[in-house]
Design an enzyme around this catalytic site. Structure first.
Site, mmCIF file in Angstrom:
data_model
loop_
_atom_site.group_PDB
_atom_site.id
_atom_site.type_symbol
_atom_site.label_atom_id
_atom_site.label_comp_id
_atom_site.label_asym_id
_atom_site.label_seq_id
_atom_site.Cartn_x
_atom_site.Cartn_y
_atom_site.Cartn_z
ATOM 1 N N SER A 36 0.875 -1.223 -0.015
ATOM 2 C CA SER A 36 0.084 -0.039 -0.065
ATOM 3 C C SER A 36 0.827 1.272 0.101
ATOM 4 O O SER A 36 0.445 2.272 -0.012
ATOM 5 C CB SER A 36 -1.015 -0.179 1.107
ATOM 6 O OG SER A 36 -0.140 -0.229 2.235
ATOM 7 N N ASN A 86 -1.682 -2.313 13.485
ATOM 8 C CA ASN A 86 -3.077 -2.406 13.321
ATOM 9 C C ASN A 86 -3.591 -1.183 14.117
ATOM 10 O O ASN A 86 -4.479 -0.242 13.668
ATOM 11 C CB ASN A 86 -3.832 -3.496 13.917
ATOM 12 C CG ASN A 86 -3.548 -4.927 13.093
ATOM 13 O OD1 ASN A 86 -3.057 -4.365 11.911
ATOM 14 N ND2 ASN A 86 -3.844 -5.822 13.540
ATOM 15 N N THR A 133 -41.009 26.199 -8.591
ATOM 16 C CA THR A 133 -41.296 24.874 -8.177
ATOM 17 C C THR A 133 -41.734 23.971 -9.474
ATOM 18 O O THR A 133 -42.063 24.508 -10.242
ATOM 19 C CB THR A 133 -42.652 24.682 -7.050
ATOM 20 O OG1 THR A 133 -43.537 25.329 -7.899
ATOM 21 C CG2 THR A 133 -42.293 25.694 -5.795
ATOM 22 N N HIS A 134 -41.321 22.829 -9.378
ATOM 23 C CA HIS A 134 -41.397 21.925 -10.690
ATOM 24 C C HIS A 134 -40.903 22.553 -11.987
ATOM 25 O O HIS A 134 -41.358 22.269 -12.965
ATOM 26 C CB HIS A 134 -42.788 21.808 -10.901
ATOM 27 C CG HIS A 134 -43.722 21.258 -9.550
ATOM 28 N ND1 HIS A 134 -43.949 20.023 -9.259
ATOM 29 C CD2 HIS A 134 -44.161 21.875 -8.788
ATOM 30 C CE1 HIS A 134 -44.384 20.050 -8.178
ATOM 31 N NE2 HIS A 134 -44.708 21.247 -7.824
ATOM 32 N N SER A 150 -15.456 25.122 -27.486
ATOM 33 C CA SER A 150 -15.293 23.879 -27.984
ATOM 34 C C SER A 150 -14.634 23.700 -29.158
ATOM 35 O O SER A 150 -14.084 24.637 -29.571
ATOM 36 C CB SER A 150 -16.895 23.793 -28.590
ATOM 37 O OG SER A 150 -16.885 22.864 -29.729
ATOM 38 N N LYS A 195 -19.100 28.472 -28.784
ATOM 39 C CA LYS A 195 -19.509 27.923 -27.600
ATOM 40 C C LYS A 195 -18.608 28.534 -26.365
ATOM 41 O O LYS A 195 -17.452 28.870 -26.326
ATOM 42 C CB LYS A 195 -19.408 26.356 -27.471
ATOM 43 C CG LYS A 195 -20.150 25.762 -28.341
ATOM 44 C CD LYS A 195 -21.622 25.622 -28.044
ATOM 45 C CE LYS A 195 -21.863 24.876 -26.697
ATOM 46 N NZ LYS A 195 -21.976 23.490 -26.855
ATOM 47 N N ASN A 213 -18.644 26.980 -22.483
ATOM 48 C CA ASN A 213 -19.397 25.828 -21.640
ATOM 49 C C ASN A 213 -19.120 26.064 -20.161
ATOM 50 O O ASN A 213 -17.815 26.163 -19.807
ATOM 51 C CB ASN A 213 -19.017 24.555 -22.057
ATOM 52 C CG ASN A 213 -19.206 24.424 -23.723
ATOM 53 O OD1 ASN A 213 -20.380 24.787 -24.107
ATOM 54 N ND2 ASN A 213 -18.419 23.536 -24.414
ATOM 55 N N GLU A 273 -20.341 21.586 -14.382
ATOM 56 C CA GLU A 273 -20.561 20.309 -14.900
ATOM 57 C C GLU A 273 -19.652 19.136 -14.201
ATOM 58 O O GLU A 273 -20.123 18.026 -13.834
ATOM 59 C CB GLU A 273 -20.241 20.387 -16.483
ATOM 60 C CG GLU A 273 -21.707 21.160 -16.991
ATOM 61 C CD GLU A 273 -21.188 21.347 -18.633
ATOM 62 O OE1 GLU A 273 -20.692 20.439 -19.137
ATOM 63 O OE2 GLU A 273 -21.527 22.262 -19.155
ATOM 64 N N TYR A 280 -9.124 -6.714 13.066
ATOM 65 C CA TYR A 280 -8.486 -6.182 11.902
ATOM 66 C C TYR A 280 -8.389 -7.304 10.941
ATOM 67 O O TYR A 280 -8.078 -8.370 11.126
ATOM 68 C CB TYR A 280 -7.069 -5.619 12.313
ATOM 69 C CG TYR A 280 -6.452 -5.228 10.876
ATOM 70 C CD1 TYR A 280 -6.538 -3.973 10.504
ATOM 71 C CD2 TYR A 280 -5.614 -5.873 10.051
ATOM 72 C CE1 TYR A 280 -5.967 -3.322 9.382
ATOM 73 C CE2 TYR A 280 -5.206 -5.581 9.024
ATOM 74 C CZ TYR A 280 -5.218 -4.369 8.628
ATOM 75 O OH TYR A 280 -4.714 -3.670 7.494
ATOM 76 N N GLN A 289 -7.218 -2.203 4.469
ATOM 77 C CA GLN A 289 -6.128 -1.384 3.707
ATOM 78 C C GLN A 289 -6.780 -0.593 2.415
ATOM 79 O O GLN A 289 -6.433 0.444 1.887
ATOM 80 C CB GLN A 289 -5.055 -2.275 3.187
ATOM 81 C CG GLN A 289 -4.006 -1.546 2.382
ATOM 82 C CD GLN A 289 -2.912 -2.434 2.214
ATOM 83 O OE1 GLN A 289 -2.118 -2.675 3.230
ATOM 84 N NE2 GLN A 289 -2.759 -3.103 1.155
ATOM 85 N N LYS A 325 -8.233 3.411 1.963
ATOM 86 C CA LYS A 325 -7.578 4.525 1.944
ATOM 87 C C LYS A 325 -7.745 5.349 0.468
ATOM 88 O O LYS A 325 -7.936 6.453 0.776
ATOM 89 C CB LYS A 325 -6.142 4.473 1.919
ATOM 90 C CG LYS A 325 -5.710 4.079 3.511
ATOM 91 C CD LYS A 325 -4.010 3.594 3.655
ATOM 92 C CE LYS A 325 -4.344 2.868 5.187
ATOM 93 N NZ LYS A 325 -4.909 1.679 5.115
HETATM 94 N N1 ARG Z 1 -1.061 -1.281 5.474
HETATM 95 C C1 ARG Z 1 -1.947 -1.719 6.541
HETATM 96 C C2 ARG Z 1 -3.576 -1.008 6.390
HETATM 97 O O1 ARG Z 1 -3.470 -0.112 5.625
HETATM 98 C C3 ARG Z 1 -1.384 -1.445 7.837
HETATM 99 C C4 ARG Z 1 -1.919 -2.458 8.688
HETATM 100 C C5 ARG Z 1 -1.367 -3.933 8.369
HETATM 101 N N2 ARG Z 1 -1.535 -4.917 9.531
HETATM 102 C C6 ARG Z 1 -1.468 -6.141 9.297
HETATM 103 N N3 ARG Z 1 -1.868 -7.010 10.277
HETATM 104 N N4 ARG Z 1 -1.278 -6.579 8.227
HETATM 105 O O2 ARG Z 1 -4.156 -1.650 6.994
#
Ligand code: ARG
Length: 464
Positions: free
Chosen positions: A30, A117, A162-163, A284, A290, A292, A297, A324, A329, A332
């Protein structure tokens, strides 16, 4: 491969007998997105180390070494020279590994009484707390900008719908202040969620707590948390606070999107109520004429993206047993993208509010087209003693007659009007004007210019 494995094994332990494949490594890592949490990770680690030393779990010398190492790591990250390694999986292991390189055994002692964790749960809470503060500040800037616009047009008349049918005349200032109210509630919601975000998971360790004599309140205080999470299993596993934030963010975007829809419509030449400054629009590639309204939007479009993140997070959480699981993960990227989207959107809307030109003549002409003062005529008759339902009926006949004659109510002769009710006298014309109509709605929450002024004062007071 052997080389990579030896690095990996260091992060783990001797427990493993074969390396993970490159694909698994990439799949489970990650670091490429959670490195965004680096500063919060360091902040949490420093608070943890401070507590470990205060409790005599590590020495003061170790704590000083950890602080020295972390200061350098911070500098390296800020300078962009920190080397993030996929092999080290995530932000936490990358920083810890570098710390150990820099300060040796003290670095290895940092993780005492802690798990990734409770570490990651702490990082995310610090991140969401900061995001909430940014969102609230920007909501208030936007409210200020819309209030400025409302002030410039406190008595500019437009048709209220309204409407999507012309209903009654209103003031443009009043219309803008409706959004100021919505964004005000959004800020309240964010601050309410903040109370539940602002609790410390650290100390929960992997899931059950730790055998070391830790002082969680000390860490909480150090990090500005209002309380600790009171159950270790809950502390490491639930992401309801992130969901709550994303839900509040979805409502912000819902309001932005409603506003966007109106801006787009108002800028259409068929409506012609406003113009938006060129710097928020694009042309455009094929149609030279145009201009826009891309910004509103896109904001309308990005609303769907934030709703999607809310659905992702809710779904992410729903099947997870305590405590956990690695599923978490996946919290995020949706969270980060929600924050980026909402912050950028609020910034650009605050700026754009100053680039809106109101075409008051067109608004006025539109208000004159839809018998917008019909209710005023009915109210007039009621004040002369007619029951409201009868008044409604009489005015309905008058509107029908106007329709076939192609005139507005205010353009009918007194004689013709009296044909619909003998109660009508020549004071009726004051009621049938747009100005008379809006000015008459002079109570808290009403559209009268007088009330718009008072509402502006109230908002200014809140924004001080
Ligand atoms: N990268 C992990 C997360 O975002 C960190 C925690 C990892 N914990 C584990 N027991 N593998 O959750």
């Amino acid at each position: 491969m052997t080389e990579q494995f030896s690095k990996k094994a260091e992060a783990w332990s001797a427990r493993f007998s074969e390396p993970v494949s490159d694909l698994v490594k990439r799949y489970t890592a990650s670091v490429f997105f959670d490195k965004r949490l680096a500063m919060f990770d360091i902040q949490g680690s420093l608070a943890h180390a401070e507590m470990l030393a205060a409790q005599g779990i590590i020495s003061d010398a170790d704590r000083a070494e950890i602080e020295r190492g972390m200061a350098q790591i911070k500098a390296e990250i800020e300078a962009g020279s920190f080397e993030w390694l996929l092999d080290l999986e995530d932000v936490h292991l990358n920083i810890e590994k570098r710390l150990t390189e820099l300060v040796g055994d003290a670095g290895k002692r940092l993780h005492t009484g802690r798990s990734r964790n409770d570490q990651v749960a702490t990082d995310i809470r610090l991140y969401v707390r900061a995001a909430i503060d940014d969102v609230v500040a920007l909501l208030n800037s936007l409210r200020g900008a819309l209030t400025d616009l409302a002030e410039r047009h406190f008595d500019t008349i437009m048709p209220g719908f309204t409407h999507l049918q012309v209903a009654q005349p209103i003031t443009f200032g009043h219309h803008m202040l409706a959004y100021v109210e919505m964004f005000g509630r959004d800020a309240e919601r964010m601050l309410d969620a903040r109370r539940r975000v602002n609790r410390l998971p650290l100390g929960a360790a992997a899931l059950a707590g730790t055998t070391f004599p830790i002082d969680r309140l000390r860490v909480a205080q150090n990090l500005g948390f209002e309380d600790v999470c009171h159950n270790s299993l809950d502390a490491v596993s639930d992401r309801d606070f992130a969901i709550e934030f994303t839900a509040a963010a979805s409502l912000v975007m819902m309001h932005v999107s409603r506003m966007s829809e109106e801006l787009v419509m108002w800028m259409s030449p068929r409506v012609g109520f406003i113009d938006i400054a060129d710097r928020f629009c694009t042309g455009s590639s094929i149609m030279p004429q145009k201009k826009n309204p891309d910004v509103p939007e896109l904001a309308r479009g990005k609303t769907g993206r934030v709703y999607g993140h809310l659905a992702s997070l809710l779904t992410l959480m729903k099947g997870q047993p305590l405590a956990y699981n690695k599923d978490n993960q996946e919290d995020k990227e949706p969270l980060f993208d929600t924050v980026d989207t909402v912050l950028d959107t609020l910034r650009i809307f605050t700026d754009m509010a100053g680039g809106i030109t109101v075409k008051a003549d067109n608004m006025r002409a539109a208000a004159l087209q839809g018998y917008a003062t019909a209710t005023d005529l009915a109210d007039y008759l009621v004040k002369k003693g007619l029951p409201f339902r009868d008044a409604h009926e009489a005015v309905a006949h008058a509107v029908r007659a106007c329709d076939s004659a192609g005139v507005d109510l205010s353009e009918m002769s007194l004689e013709t009007l009296r044909g619909f009710s003998p109660l009508i006298e020549d004071d009726v014309f004051a009621v049938l004007t747009l100005e008379g109509s809006v000015a008459a709605r002079d109570h808290v929450g009403g559209t009268a210019p007088n009330q718009v002024r008072k509402a502006i004062e109230r908002v200014r007071g809140q924004l001080k």
